[in-house]
Enzyme design. Structure first.
Site, PDB file in Angstrom:
ATOM      1  N   ARG A 234       0.853  -1.188   0.000  1.00 14.32           N
ATOM      2  CA  ARG A 234       0.000   0.000   0.000  1.00 14.32           C
ATOM      3  C   ARG A 234       0.890   1.239   0.000  1.00 14.32           C
ATOM      4  NH1 ARG A 234      -3.702  -2.439  -1.624  1.00 14.32           N
ATOM      5  NH2 ARG A 234      -5.700  -2.852  -0.635  1.00 14.32           N
ATOM      6  N   GLU A 263      -4.094   7.404  -4.545  1.00 12.12           N
ATOM      7  CA  GLU A 263      -4.462   6.867  -5.874  1.00 12.12           C
ATOM      8  C   GLU A 263      -5.788   7.460  -6.338  1.00 12.12           C
ATOM      9  OE1 GLU A 263      -4.359   2.628  -5.424  1.00 12.12           O
ATOM     10  OE2 GLU A 263      -2.243   2.641  -4.904  1.00 12.12           O
ATOM     11  N   HIS A 281      -1.709   0.344  -9.918  1.00 12.24           N
ATOM     12  CA  HIS A 281      -2.370  -0.573  -8.968  1.00 12.24           C
ATOM     13  C   HIS A 281      -3.071  -1.715  -9.704  1.00 12.24           C
ATOM     14  CE1 HIS A 281      -4.276  -0.917  -4.731  1.00 12.24           C
ATOM     15  NE2 HIS A 281      -4.247  -2.097  -5.314  1.00 12.24           N
TER      16      HIS A 281
HETATM   17  P1  NAP Z   1      -1.182 -11.208   4.901  1.00 15.14           P
HETATM   18  O1  NAP Z   1      -1.188 -12.652   4.570  1.00 15.14           O
HETATM   19  O2  NAP Z   1      -1.992 -10.736   6.066  1.00 15.14           O
HETATM   20  O3  NAP Z   1       0.335 -10.767   5.110  1.00 15.14           O
HETATM   21  C1  NAP Z   1       0.679  -9.533   5.645  1.00 15.14           C
HETATM   22  C2  NAP Z   1       2.090  -9.630   6.203  1.00 15.14           C
HETATM   23  O4  NAP Z   1       2.466  -8.339   6.662  1.00 15.14           O
HETATM   24  C3  NAP Z   1       2.226 -10.595   7.359  1.00 15.14           C
HETATM   25  O5  NAP Z   1       3.312 -11.441   7.129  1.00 15.14           O
HETATM   26  C4  NAP Z   1       2.476  -9.705   8.579  1.00 15.14           C
HETATM   27  O6  NAP Z   1       3.396 -10.348   9.447  1.00 15.14           O
HETATM   28  C5  NAP Z   1       3.073  -8.458   7.944  1.00 15.14           C
HETATM   29  N1  NAP Z   1       2.767  -7.252   8.716  1.00 15.14           N
HETATM   30  C6  NAP Z   1       1.548  -6.790   9.061  1.00 15.14           C
HETATM   31  N2  NAP Z   1       1.663  -5.667   9.792  1.00 15.14           N
HETATM   32  C7  NAP Z   1       2.998  -5.432   9.913  1.00 15.14           C
HETATM   33  C8  NAP Z   1       3.757  -4.418  10.569  1.00 15.14           C
HETATM   34  N3  NAP Z   1       3.175  -3.439  11.256  1.00 15.14           N
HETATM   35  N4  NAP Z   1       5.106  -4.475  10.475  1.00 15.14           N
HETATM   36  C9  NAP Z   1       5.703  -5.467   9.782  1.00 15.14           C
HETATM   37  N5  NAP Z   1       5.033  -6.456   9.151  1.00 15.14           N
HETATM   38  C10 NAP Z   1       3.691  -6.430   9.217  1.00 15.14           C
HETATM   39  O7  NAP Z   1      -1.672 -10.335   3.673  1.00 15.14           O
HETATM   40  P2  NAP Z   1      -1.574 -10.667   2.118  1.00 15.14           P
HETATM   41  O8  NAP Z   1      -2.762 -11.437   1.695  1.00 15.14           O
HETATM   42  O9  NAP Z   1      -0.221 -11.206   1.813  1.00 15.14           O
HETATM   43  O10 NAP Z   1      -1.731  -9.174   1.525  1.00 15.14           O
HETATM   44  C11 NAP Z   1      -0.834  -8.183   1.914  1.00 15.14           C
HETATM   45  C12 NAP Z   1      -1.245  -6.829   1.393  1.00 15.14           C
HETATM   46  O11 NAP Z   1      -0.936  -6.716   0.012  1.00 15.14           O
HETATM   47  C13 NAP Z   1      -2.732  -6.484   1.440  1.00 15.14           C
HETATM   48  O12 NAP Z   1      -3.163  -6.116   2.739  1.00 15.14           O
HETATM   49  C14 NAP Z   1      -2.828  -5.337   0.460  1.00 15.14           C
HETATM   50  O13 NAP Z   1      -2.581  -4.106   1.121  1.00 15.14           O
HETATM   51  C15 NAP Z   1      -1.685  -5.631  -0.525  1.00 15.14           C
HETATM   52  N6  NAP Z   1      -2.228  -6.020  -1.841  1.00 15.14           N
HETATM   53  C16 NAP Z   1      -1.951  -5.218  -2.914  1.00 15.14           C
HETATM   54  C17 NAP Z   1      -2.458  -5.567  -4.160  1.00 15.14           C
HETATM   55  C18 NAP Z   1      -2.133  -4.777  -5.372  1.00 15.14           C
HETATM   56  O14 NAP Z   1      -2.908  -4.806  -6.322  1.00 15.14           O
HETATM   57  N7  NAP Z   1      -1.013  -4.095  -5.408  1.00 15.14           N
HETATM   58  C19 NAP Z   1      -3.261  -6.702  -4.311  1.00 15.14           C
HETATM   59  C20 NAP Z   1      -3.494  -7.484  -3.207  1.00 15.14           C
HETATM   60  C21 NAP Z   1      -2.978  -7.131  -1.956  1.00 15.14           C
HETATM   61  P3  NAP Z   1       3.364 -10.117  11.038  1.00 15.14           P
HETATM   62  O15 NAP Z   1       1.930 -10.287  11.463  1.00 15.14           O
HETATM   63  O16 NAP Z   1       4.303 -11.145  11.573  1.00 15.14           O
HETATM   64  O17 NAP Z   1       3.851  -8.730  11.239  1.00 15.14           O
HETATM   65  C1  8YV Z   2      -7.525  -4.567  -5.799  1.00 12.74           C
HETATM   66  C2  8YV Z   2      -5.960  -4.879  -3.788  1.00 12.74           C
HETATM   67  O1  8YV Z   2      -7.030  -3.672  -6.745  1.00 12.74           O
HETATM   68  O2  8YV Z   2      -6.828  -6.887  -2.943  1.00 12.74           O
HETATM   69  C3  8YV Z   2      -6.307  -5.809  -2.697  1.00 12.74           C
HETATM   70  O3  8YV Z   2      -6.021  -5.455  -1.522  1.00 12.74           O
HETATM   71  O4  8YV Z   2      -5.347  -3.877  -3.585  1.00 12.74           O
HETATM   72  C4  8YV Z   2      -6.340  -5.200  -5.176  1.00 12.74           C
HETATM   73  O5  8YV Z   2      -6.509  -6.558  -5.349  1.00 12.74           O
HETATM   74  C5  8YV Z   2      -8.532  -3.837  -5.030  1.00 12.74           C
HETATM   75  O6  8YV Z   2      -8.722  -4.210  -3.745  1.00 12.74           O
HETATM   76  C6  8YV Z   2      -9.841  -3.883  -5.789  1.00 12.74           C
HETATM   77  O7  8YV Z   2     -10.715  -2.952  -5.264  1.00 12.74           O
END
Ligand code: NAP
Ligand code: 8YV
Length: 315
Positions: A234, A263, A281
């Site tokens: 993010r 964004e 994104h």
């Molecule tokens: P997840 O399985 O919950 O993994 C999040 C990781 O972040 C965990 O390993 C957690 O470990 C760590 N974390 C959380 N808070 C932290 C902190 N304060 N300091 C350090 N580490 C921290 O989540 P995920 O499914 O992998 O998704 C992660 C994120 O990717 C989403 O929340 C979203 O913001 C982003 N995302 C972006 C897109 C895109 O289109 N660019 C798409 C999907 C997701 P600990 O609990 O051990 O700290």
């Molecule tokens: C999407 C994302 O773009 O899953 C997330 O956290 O950032 C992306 O997969 C978004 O959430 C769709 O609204």
């Protein structure tokens, strides 16, 4: 015949998701209503479910008009736009769409890493502009093999990125709040120390109060002039002004960014830099993954109203 449950669709979700909702529920489309107030006065009291995105959620001025709301299904794994505590207080359950997007996310992360490493977008422009013929070969670039990558947030997506980096013969280390005993990669409790020790820093943590601007000047200075930064988590987790100045002053080597603080407004300062790869994104934006995310929204709502446990609950 039992009556269909009334569900409010907050925003223009993927067509396949809206079709699934239309088929299963009596849907009401907030985004189509021209007079929101009159619309909520009419349908608000009968709404029991909400479908929305993790960015929009259900704003308080809407939530307060839905006295019988039980369940909010969000499209996206990140739910930084949803006040989960407020939902919990109102007895509203919340679901998100984890896991189904891990592969798409890992693919774009590796794509951005390779694009930044081998300067693919810049070399594409160089070729299109006829510079290969007029100026000669494109400059030499970096290589991934043997480099160390530090993953900030070794969660569901982070683990898929780690596996793919290993296939590229990279060393993987990670930072999070907790050491994950089952994972083979070296753990850093201290983010700055990890930034000092790696060639690449990849961020995949959620946006929340605990991660706000955690990637700051100290971290960029530790990464150093040869270090490369990738953000697919993010935009709020990065001090964007510091990132921009670190890039301009070449205090870090480069960055590939899929997410931004405000964004879709990307600071124009990034546009003129040739050590940056920008992406709007689009981490989960494939036909297959977006369909699966929409399907999971529908399935979570169906599960709740069938009296079953949620498939992917947040609260
Ligand atoms: P997840 O399985 O919950 O993994 C999040 C990781 O972040 C965990 O390993 C957690 O470990 C760590 N974390 C959380 N808070 C932290 C902190 N304060 N300091 C350090 N580490 C921290 O989540 P995920 O499914 O992998 O998704 C992660 C994120 O990717 C989403 O929340 C979203 O913001 C982003 N995302 C972006 C897109 C895109 O289109 N660019 C798409 C999907 C997701 P600990 O609990 O051990 O700290
Ligand atoms: C999407 C994302 O773009 O899953 C997330 O956290 O950032 C992306 O997969 C978004 O959430 C769709 O609204």
């Amino acid at each position: 015949m039992t009556e269909k449950v009334d569900v409010l669709i907050m925003n223009r979700l993927l067509p396949s998701c809206i079709e699934g909702l239309d088929a299963a529920f009596n849907t009401h489309k907030y985004f189509e209503a021209s007079d929101k107030d009159a619309f909520l006065a009419e349908v608000g009291p009968k709404i029991r479910g909400v479908a929305t995105s993790g960015h929009l959620g259900c704003p308080p001025e809407v939530m307060s008009r839905l006295p019988n709301l039980e369940m909010m299904a969000s499209f996206g794994v990140g739910y930084d736009g949803i006040d989960v505590d407020a939902a919990r207080k109102h007895g509203v359950r919340v679901s998100n769409t984890p896991d189904v997007l891990n592969d798409a996310m890992a693919e774009i992360t590796l794509g951005l890493i390779i694009a930044l490493c081998r300067e693919i977008p810049q070399a594409d422009v160089y070729t299109r502009e006829g510079k290969w013929a007029s100026k000669g070969n494109y400059r030499l670039t970096r290589e991934l093999t043997g480099k160390t990558i530090g993953i900030i947030g070794l969660g569901r997506i982070g683990k898929e990125v780690a596996r793919r980096c290993q296939a590229f013969k990279m060393q993987v280390v990670y930072h999070g709040r907790n050491k994950q005993e089952a994972e083979p990669y070296p753990y850093y409790a201290d983010l700055t120390q990890m930034a000092k020790d790696v060639d690449w820093l990849v961020n995949i943590v959620p946006g929340d109060a605990s991660t706000n601007k955690m990637i700051n000047r100290t971290v960029f200075d530790a990464l150093g002039p040869d270090g490369l930064f990738v953000n697919v988590g993010r935009g709020t987790t990065v001090d964007e002004a510091e990132l921009l100045s670190a890039l301009k002053e070449k205090r870090i080597g480069g960055a590939a960014l899929d997410v931004f603080e405000d964004e879709p407004n990307v600071p124009e300062g990034f546009f003129g830099l040739d050590n940056v790869v920008l992406s709007p994104h689009q981490g989960s934006a494939t036909h297959k993954t977006r369909w699966a995310m929409g399907d999971l929204v529908v399935r979570n709502l169906k599960a709740h109203f069938a009296g079953l446990p949620l498939i992917s609950p947040v609260a």
